[in-house]
Write an enzyme that holds these catalytic residues in place. Structure first.
Site: not given
Ligand code: PEP
Length: 250
Positions: A9, A11, A93, A95, A163, A169, A208, A230
């Site tokens: 993703n 973003k 998600h 966010e 998640e 993040g 992460s 990320g």
């Molecule tokens: C995400 O945005 O779905 C995510 C898991 O981000 P990260 O891997 O950066 O924690």
């Protein structure tokens, strides 16, 4: 065996020069046994989908509207994503839930719109840190699953991503036992709802994920892949995650 999926993703990151990252993944993983997906910003979907023609890599959107068409300035429909070459879309998600006050009911209608447009819906679920500390993780996940599961879901058009919000993040990751507890719960609950089809629905862990923890996470029961933020932006970071999953794929 449940199919395995490494999903990235991006973003709100990515411009034309970043297409080189996709090209590197195409060069390295042309023979991947697991499914590989990138969900870039909408502006890159068509170009990336064109680059992926006849490859193992798929391109998806990061969100879609629940309606087919209409007066919704700035929104994008599932059909528009499909028209641009996407085959997946992430819905729910955290966010989006936080920034846009999306409810489980909104997410269900987005997932149903996605499926109606022949996309695979990746429905995201996850508890906050406060909910984890209060011991209500499973309760929260159960409610999110029941209320956001699309009525039209089957083994081909649905992926669930667990998640934990506090792991996204932040560099913080649940223990392997904590991941197993939620994934085993999700599989069991899906079996109650969808019978045998439940065994073929990929359950992704997200939060992460990095090359350094991917091998251990992919060994956890009922983990069929990852949704990666990320570490999906650079091919050098995402590639070892894909390779770690590939050994679990047929
Ligand atoms: C995400 O945005 O779905 C995510 C898991 O981000 P990260 O891997 O950066 O924690």
């Amino acid at each position: 065996m449940t199919r395995k999926l490494a999903a990235g993703n991006w973003k709100m990151h990515g411009h034309t020069p970043n297409l080189a990252e996709l090209q590197r993944l195409l060069d390295i993983h042309s023979n991947a046994k697991c499914d590989v997906l990138l969900c870039p910003p909408a502006t890159l979907i068509h170009r990336m989908a064109t680059m992926c023609t006849d490859s193992k890599l798929a391109i998806g959107g990061q969100d879609c509207h629940g309606a087919v068409t209409g007066a919704h300035t700035g929104e994008i429909s599932a059909q528009m994503l499909a028209d641009a070459g996407a085959t997946y879309v992430i819905v729910g998600h955290s966010e989006r839930r936080t920034d846009h006050n999306e409810t489980n009911a909104d997410i269900r209608s987005k997932a149903e719109a996605a499926i109606a447009a022949d996309l695979t819906a990746i429905v995201c679920l996850g508890e906050s840190e406060a909910e984890r500390l209060a011991g209500s993780t499973i309760e929260v996940i159960e409610q999110q699953l029941i209320e956001s599961l699309p009525s039209t879901a089957n083994a081909e058009n649905l992926v669930i991503a667990y998640e934990p919000i506090w792991a996204i993040g932040t560099g913080m990751v649940p223990t392997l036992d904590q991941i197993a507890e939620v994934h085993d719960f999700l599989r069991g609950k899906l079996r109650e709802i969808m019978a045998n089809a439940a065994d073929d629905i990929p359950l992704l862990y997200g939060g992460s994920v990095k090359a350094a923890n991917a091998v251990d996470i992919f060994n956890v029961s009922n983990v069929d892949g990852a949704l990666v933020g990320g570490a999906s932006l650079k091919a050098d970071d995402f590639s070892p995650i894909i390779s770690a999953l590939d050994v679990h794929a047929k």
